[in-house]
Write a protein that holds these residues in place. Sequence first.
Motif, mmCIF file in Angstrom:
data_model
loop_
_atom_site.group_PDB
_atom_site.id
_atom_site.type_symbol
_atom_site.label_atom_id
_atom_site.label_comp_id
_atom_site.label_asym_id
_atom_site.label_seq_id
_atom_site.Cartn_x
_atom_site.Cartn_y
_atom_site.Cartn_z
ATOM 1 N N GLU A 92 -46.097 -29.678 -69.348
ATOM 2 C CA GLU A 92 -47.795 -30.256 -69.609
ATOM 3 C C GLU A 92 -49.081 -28.682 -69.344
ATOM 4 O O GLU A 92 -49.541 -28.894 -69.923
ATOM 5 C CB GLU A 92 -47.676 -30.981 -68.155
ATOM 6 C CG GLU A 92 -49.299 -31.471 -68.574
ATOM 7 C CD GLU A 92 -49.718 -33.046 -67.750
ATOM 8 O OE1 GLU A 92 -48.433 -33.086 -67.439
ATOM 9 O OE2 GLU A 92 -50.519 -33.190 -67.782
ATOM 10 N N THR A 138 -44.941 -34.171 -82.794
ATOM 11 C CA THR A 138 -46.270 -34.024 -81.644
ATOM 12 C C THR A 138 -46.304 -34.346 -80.228
ATOM 13 O O THR A 138 -46.823 -35.413 -80.579
ATOM 14 C CB THR A 138 -47.444 -33.209 -82.180
ATOM 15 O OG1 THR A 138 -47.005 -32.480 -83.789
ATOM 16 C CG2 THR A 138 -47.981 -32.450 -81.758
ATOM 17 N N ALA A 151 -50.733 -27.393 -73.329
ATOM 18 C CA ALA A 151 -51.543 -28.268 -73.624
ATOM 19 C C ALA A 151 -52.949 -28.229 -73.351
ATOM 20 O O ALA A 151 -53.624 -27.680 -72.806
ATOM 21 C CB ALA A 151 -51.655 -29.817 -72.562
ATOM 22 N N SER A 176 -40.908 -36.622 -67.750
ATOM 23 C CA SER A 176 -41.660 -34.934 -67.855
ATOM 24 C C SER A 176 -41.198 -33.681 -68.450
ATOM 25 O O SER A 176 -41.400 -32.229 -68.105
ATOM 26 C CB SER A 176 -42.356 -35.058 -67.037
ATOM 27 O OG SER A 176 -41.562 -34.822 -65.856
ATOM 28 N N ARG A 186 -54.952 -34.611 -76.482
ATOM 29 C CA ARG A 186 -54.289 -33.548 -76.286
ATOM 30 C C ARG A 186 -52.827 -33.613 -76.171
ATOM 31 O O ARG A 186 -52.340 -34.478 -76.381
ATOM 32 C CB ARG A 186 -54.598 -33.640 -74.169
ATOM 33 C CG ARG A 186 -56.005 -33.312 -74.076
ATOM 34 C CD ARG A 186 -55.324 -33.815 -72.094
ATOM 35 N NE ARG A 186 -55.214 -32.576 -71.780
ATOM 36 C CZ ARG A 186 -54.582 -31.666 -70.685
ATOM 37 N NH1 ARG A 186 -53.548 -32.844 -70.097
ATOM 38 N NH2 ARG A 186 -54.556 -30.949 -70.281
ATOM 39 N N VAL A 187 -53.128 -32.327 -76.743
ATOM 40 C CA VAL A 187 -51.641 -31.991 -77.712
ATOM 41 C C VAL A 187 -50.732 -30.608 -77.028
ATOM 42 O O VAL A 187 -51.291 -29.502 -76.470
ATOM 43 C CB VAL A 187 -52.210 -31.683 -78.988
ATOM 44 C CG1 VAL A 187 -52.709 -32.956 -79.815
ATOM 45 C CG2 VAL A 187 -52.732 -30.411 -79.223
ATOM 46 N N ILE A 188 -49.416 -31.387 -77.468
ATOM 47 C CA ILE A 188 -48.783 -29.449 -77.128
ATOM 48 C C ILE A 188 -48.108 -29.081 -78.318
ATOM 49 O O ILE A 188 -47.559 -29.778 -78.535
ATOM 50 C CB ILE A 188 -47.301 -30.521 -76.078
ATOM 51 C CG1 ILE A 188 -47.362 -31.196 -75.381
ATOM 52 C CG2 ILE A 188 -46.161 -28.602 -75.596
ATOM 53 C CD1 ILE A 188 -48.656 -30.970 -73.979
ATOM 54 N N ASP A 213 -56.578 -29.145 -75.174
ATOM 55 C CA ASP A 213 -57.551 -30.244 -75.505
ATOM 56 C C ASP A 213 -58.108 -30.541 -76.940
ATOM 57 O O ASP A 213 -58.027 -28.841 -77.302
ATOM 58 C CB ASP A 213 -58.873 -30.218 -74.485
ATOM 59 C CG ASP A 213 -58.308 -30.627 -73.356
ATOM 60 O OD1 ASP A 213 -57.723 -31.487 -73.102
ATOM 61 O OD2 ASP A 213 -59.067 -29.255 -71.782
ATOM 62 N N SER A 254 -44.917 -29.031 -80.413
ATOM 63 C CA SER A 254 -43.643 -29.271 -79.558
ATOM 64 C C SER A 254 -42.985 -29.830 -80.977
ATOM 65 O O SER A 254 -41.615 -31.120 -80.474
ATOM 66 C CB SER A 254 -44.249 -30.564 -78.472
ATOM 67 O OG SER A 254 -45.813 -30.777 -78.971
ATOM 68 N N HIS A 263 -52.097 -34.909 -86.276
ATOM 69 C CA HIS A 263 -50.797 -34.720 -85.659
ATOM 70 C C HIS A 263 -49.651 -35.156 -86.298
ATOM 71 O O HIS A 263 -49.760 -36.383 -87.181
ATOM 72 C CB HIS A 263 -51.126 -34.795 -83.857
ATOM 73 C CG HIS A 263 -51.193 -36.116 -84.179
ATOM 74 N ND1 HIS A 263 -52.648 -37.348 -83.592
ATOM 75 C CD2 HIS A 263 -50.012 -37.981 -83.740
ATOM 76 C CE1 HIS A 263 -52.425 -38.193 -83.153
ATOM 77 N NE2 HIS A 263 -51.549 -38.606 -83.302
ATOM 78 N N TRP A 304 -48.001 -39.086 -71.978
ATOM 79 C CA TRP A 304 -47.522 -37.876 -73.266
ATOM 80 C C TRP A 304 -46.891 -39.144 -73.988
ATOM 81 O O TRP A 304 -45.839 -39.875 -73.310
ATOM 82 C CB TRP A 304 -47.436 -37.395 -72.251
ATOM 83 C CG TRP A 304 -47.969 -36.270 -72.398
ATOM 84 C CD1 TRP A 304 -48.681 -35.747 -70.577
ATOM 85 C CD2 TRP A 304 -49.085 -35.314 -72.351
ATOM 86 N NE1 TRP A 304 -49.323 -35.147 -70.269
ATOM 87 C CE2 TRP A 304 -50.200 -35.072 -71.251
ATOM 88 C CE3 TRP A 304 -49.250 -34.737 -73.566
ATOM 89 C CZ2 TRP A 304 -50.269 -33.730 -71.009
ATOM 90 C CZ3 TRP A 304 -49.826 -33.805 -74.119
ATOM 91 C CH2 TRP A 304 -50.349 -32.975 -72.629
ATOM 92 N N HIS A 342 -48.241 -35.589 -77.400
ATOM 93 C CA HIS A 342 -49.810 -35.586 -77.537
ATOM 94 C C HIS A 342 -49.934 -36.725 -76.129
ATOM 95 O O HIS A 342 -49.102 -37.363 -76.017
ATOM 96 C CB HIS A 342 -50.357 -35.799 -78.731
ATOM 97 C CG HIS A 342 -50.198 -37.564 -79.042
ATOM 98 N ND1 HIS A 342 -49.065 -37.410 -79.745
ATOM 99 C CD2 HIS A 342 -51.017 -38.117 -78.815
ATOM 100 C CE1 HIS A 342 -48.970 -38.456 -80.519
ATOM 101 N NE2 HIS A 342 -50.124 -39.330 -79.723
#
Length: 225
Positions: A180, A200, A183, A175, A145-147, A185, A150, A196, A113, A202
Amino acid sequence: MQQVRDRVLTRHEVHHYHAEGWLRPAFRLPHDRIAALRSAVERFLGSNPGVRPESFAVAHVEGLTDDAAVALADIGHDDDILQLASEVLGQHAVLHGCQLFCKPPGDGYETPWHQDGQYWSSRPRASCTVWVAVEDSDRGNGCLRVIPGSHRAKRLYEHLHEERSDLTVRRRLASSSFDESAALDVELFAGELSLHDMFTIHGARPNRSGRRRTGVALRFMAGLG
Ligand SMILES: O=C(O)CCC(=O)C(=O)O
Ligand SMILES: [Fe+2]
């Protein structure tokens, strides 16, 4: 007189990018362009035997033949991609980087991440990555994978350096800075792409599947005009 191009993204897609910090647009590269990109990737990898293929920064690879690098970076000059990057940046997009993230089947490295802004000193802090799927990229083979959301605080959070060699990038976001479980996909078919923002959060899981997972990350910043 400068030609005015058709827009590639809908207004809704541009809004989604700004609100969520990422986007999977409906746009998809036509077959001939994805075929050309795939063949450029194969030549590029073929010209770097014995080098782990997880994160090549195209301009800085030893033993690279110019032809292979130029062919690969060509996708960064694709009219539609430049146009869609310009639409989210709100100004003419300028390419400032191109990286290949190729994760071989079985043991393709994890992407911890992170926020891309950790790695770049460019100012102003406004940059967008267009990640082009060279082959299908999904939950099974370690897709991006993205949050979501964020990026909103426009803050770079603390990253810890990791000495492990089985990572595509070495700095991992602490963390405690994010959740998480939020997240998403970003699953893409070959020829699709995602965007992105540089803030961000990811990452991507390792590729334990029997299928390769390859993406070309194009970094764009806003130019003048
Ligand atoms: O493809 C990956 O696993 C990582 C890509 C990434 O971090 C990026 O494009 O900024
Ligand atoms: Fe990244």
